[in-house]
Design a protein around this motif. Sequence first.
Motif, PDB file in Angstrom:
ATOM      1  N   TYR A   1      62.924  28.403  72.705  1.00  0.00           N
ATOM      2  CA  TYR A   1      62.060  27.234  72.611  1.00  0.00           C
ATOM      3  C   TYR A   1      60.604  27.572  72.945  1.00  0.00           C
ATOM      4  O   TYR A   1      59.688  26.982  72.390  1.00  0.00           O
ATOM      5  CB  TYR A   1      62.551  26.141  73.565  1.00  0.00           C
ATOM      6  N   GLU A   2      60.402  28.490  73.877  1.00  0.00           N
ATOM      7  CA  GLU A   2      59.051  28.796  74.318  1.00  0.00           C
ATOM      8  C   GLU A   2      58.499  30.030  73.601  1.00  0.00           C
ATOM      9  O   GLU A   2      59.252  30.957  73.278  1.00  0.00           O
ATOM     10  CB  GLU A   2      59.028  29.027  75.827  1.00  0.00           C
ATOM     11  N   PRO A   3      57.211  30.053  73.326  1.00  0.00           N
ATOM     12  CA  PRO A   3      56.606  31.235  72.705  1.00  0.00           C
ATOM     13  C   PRO A   3      56.881  32.486  73.538  1.00  0.00           C
ATOM     14  O   PRO A   3      56.866  32.443  74.767  1.00  0.00           O
ATOM     15  CB  PRO A   3      55.111  30.894  72.689  1.00  0.00           C
TER      16      PRO A   3
ATOM     17  N   TYR B   1      61.161  22.049  77.221  1.00  0.00           N
ATOM     18  CA  TYR B   1      59.946  22.463  76.515  1.00  0.00           C
ATOM     19  C   TYR B   1      60.193  22.441  75.012  1.00  0.00           C
ATOM     20  O   TYR B   1      61.193  22.983  74.515  1.00  0.00           O
ATOM     21  CB  TYR B   1      59.534  23.866  76.944  1.00  0.00           C
ATOM     22  N   HIS B   2      59.281  21.820  74.268  1.00  0.00           N
ATOM     23  CA  HIS B   2      59.226  21.948  72.812  1.00  0.00           C
ATOM     24  C   HIS B   2      57.803  22.341  72.444  1.00  0.00           C
ATOM     25  O   HIS B   2      56.834  21.686  72.878  1.00  0.00           O
ATOM     26  CB  HIS B   2      59.616  20.629  72.118  1.00  0.00           C
ATOM     27  N   HIS B   3      57.690  23.411  71.694  1.00  0.00           N
ATOM     28  CA  HIS B   3      56.373  23.872  71.263  1.00  0.00           C
ATOM     29  C   HIS B   3      55.747  22.806  70.364  1.00  0.00           C
ATOM     30  O   HIS B   3      56.446  22.111  69.618  1.00  0.00           O
ATOM     31  CB  HIS B   3      56.521  25.191  70.506  1.00  0.00           C
TER      32      HIS B   3
ATOM     33  N   THR C   1      52.444  22.044  67.656  1.00  0.00           N
ATOM     34  CA  THR C   1      51.285  22.487  66.886  1.00  0.00           C
ATOM     35  C   THR C   1      50.691  21.283  66.167  1.00  0.00           C
ATOM     36  O   THR C   1      51.345  20.250  65.991  1.00  0.00           O
ATOM     37  CB  THR C   1      51.654  23.577  65.864  1.00  0.00           C
TER      38      THR C   1
ATOM     39  N   ARG D   1      49.473  20.013  78.445  1.00  0.00           N
ATOM     40  CA  ARG D   1      49.621  21.019  77.383  1.00  0.00           C
ATOM     41  C   ARG D   1      48.264  21.297  76.743  1.00  0.00           C
ATOM     42  O   ARG D   1      47.580  20.371  76.270  1.00  0.00           O
ATOM     43  CB  ARG D   1      50.618  20.514  76.328  1.00  0.00           C
TER      44      ARG D   1
ATOM     45  N   HIS E   1      58.301  21.396  67.558  1.00  0.00           N
ATOM     46  CA  HIS E   1      59.169  22.435  67.020  1.00  0.00           C
ATOM     47  C   HIS E   1      60.585  22.361  67.602  1.00  0.00           C
ATOM     48  O   HIS E   1      60.832  21.752  68.646  1.00  0.00           O
ATOM     49  CB  HIS E   1      58.590  23.811  67.340  1.00  0.00           C
TER      50      HIS E   1
END
Length: 430
Positions: free
Chosen positions: A234-236, A316-318, A320, A350, A364
Motif C-alpha cells: 500500500y505504501e510507496p 494508508y492509501h496512496h 495522487t 498528507r 490507490h
Amino acid sequence: MPRKPPPLETLRCIAEEIPTPFHLYDAEGIRENVRELQRAFAWNPGFTEYFAVKATPNPSILRLLKELGCGVDCASYTELLLAHEVGFRGDEIMFSSNATPAEDFLLARELDAIINLDDISHIDFLAEHGGIPERVSLRYNPGGDFRLGTRVMGNPAEAKFGLTPEQMPVAIRRLQELGVEEFGLHSFLASNTTDADYYPTIARMLFELAADLHRDCGAEFFLVNLSGGIGIPYEPDQPRADLAYIGREVERAYAETIVPAGMDPLSVVTELGRFITGPNGWLVATAVHEKDTHKHYLGLDASASNLMRPSMYGAYHHITVAGKEDAPAERVYDVTGALCENNDKFAIDRALPEIEIGDLVVLHDSGAHGHSMGHNYNGKLRSAEVLLEPDGCFRLIRRAETPRDYFATVAGIDVPEELGAPEHDPLQRA
C-alpha cells in the motif's frame, strides 16, 4: 511504488459519462496477477485459486476470474448465490464461514460446494442441516503466537476462527464415523503481509498436521488451503510479495513432508482476494471543498462510505492528483469526506501537490475491500464500479445507488421518480 492509474485524459473521459466518485478496476492487471500466481504454483497439478468473493463481489470481476480458471471462496448465503449465478459449480466453490446459519449450510450442500468447517460443534449441526458430504475441510487454529523467525505476526489464540490442535483428531474421527472419506485443511494466521516466508511457514505447518492426522487417524487428504494473507504494498517503496520464491518454498515444504508421508498427490490451493484485485483498483473522486481552520482540509465527493479502510483501521492509501503526478508535493492536507464522523479521513497531514476545486483525486489500491465494505451511514449512497480494458474501453459494472435504492427496503415512504432514479439505467444502455 503503487500501480499507476490511467492518465488524466482517460479519467476525464470516464467521469464525463459516470460521475465521481467511482471505483475503477484494471482488467488486465487482474489477469496478470492471477497468471503470476498460477505460474508460482504450476508445480502442483491440483492448484486452484479460490478468489475471496468478499474482496470484490462484482459479477463482472468474478466472470473474468472464472475465465482464468479460478474458483471462489464464499462466506455467506448471498455470496453463495452470487457464485452460483455467475456460473461456478461444485468444487469450484469453497464455503468458509463462521457462526453459520442453517440456511447457509443447506445452500452450500445444494450447490455441492466444498465446506470448510470452522468449529467442532458445526459437525453435528451440518449433519442436521444439509448432511455430511464425503469430503470436508477443517479450519485449524494452532493457538499461541504465530511467528516468522523472531517476529510475532499474529495471535491466533485471540482469533475466533478454527479448531484447536486437541480438537482436530476428535473432529476427524467424528466425521469418519459420519462417512467422510477425504479431508481438507485450512488456516489463516496473518493478514496483508508481503513477507515471502508467510506462505511457506503456514504450508509446512498444515502439511505436517495432515501427515500426523493421516498417520494417527488414517485420514486421507485431498486439499490443503493456504487461505489468504499475502498482502500488497500500500505504501510507496514497501516491498511486493515475491510469488516465485513463495511457490518454490511451498514446493520444498511439500516435498519434505507430504511426499515422504505417502500422501502425494495433494491439491495445494489459495484464497487470495487482496493480492489479485487490490492494486488493480482506484477510487476516483473530485475535490469539492477546501477549508482552512486549525488545519488545511480538502473535501472530496467520496467518503468512508466508499472506502472504509482508512477510517476503520487507520490504513494508508496512496493518493495522487490526476495530471499532477509529477508536481511537487508542497501542500499538507487532511483529505476528508462529508460524513458526520471525525474519522472520515482518507489521509491526515498528507503532503500533496496544490489541489484546485474540480481536480480528480485518485486513491490507490482500493480494488479489494473497498467498494465491498461500503455503507449507507448519513444516507450516503454507494458509488459506481467501472471496468477498464487495456485498449482504453470501459464499461459500467455496477451503477451508483440512488435514493430510490436507499428507501426500497423500508415501508411508509415514496420517493418521487425524478429524485429517486436516473432518467435511464446506464447498465441497460451498456
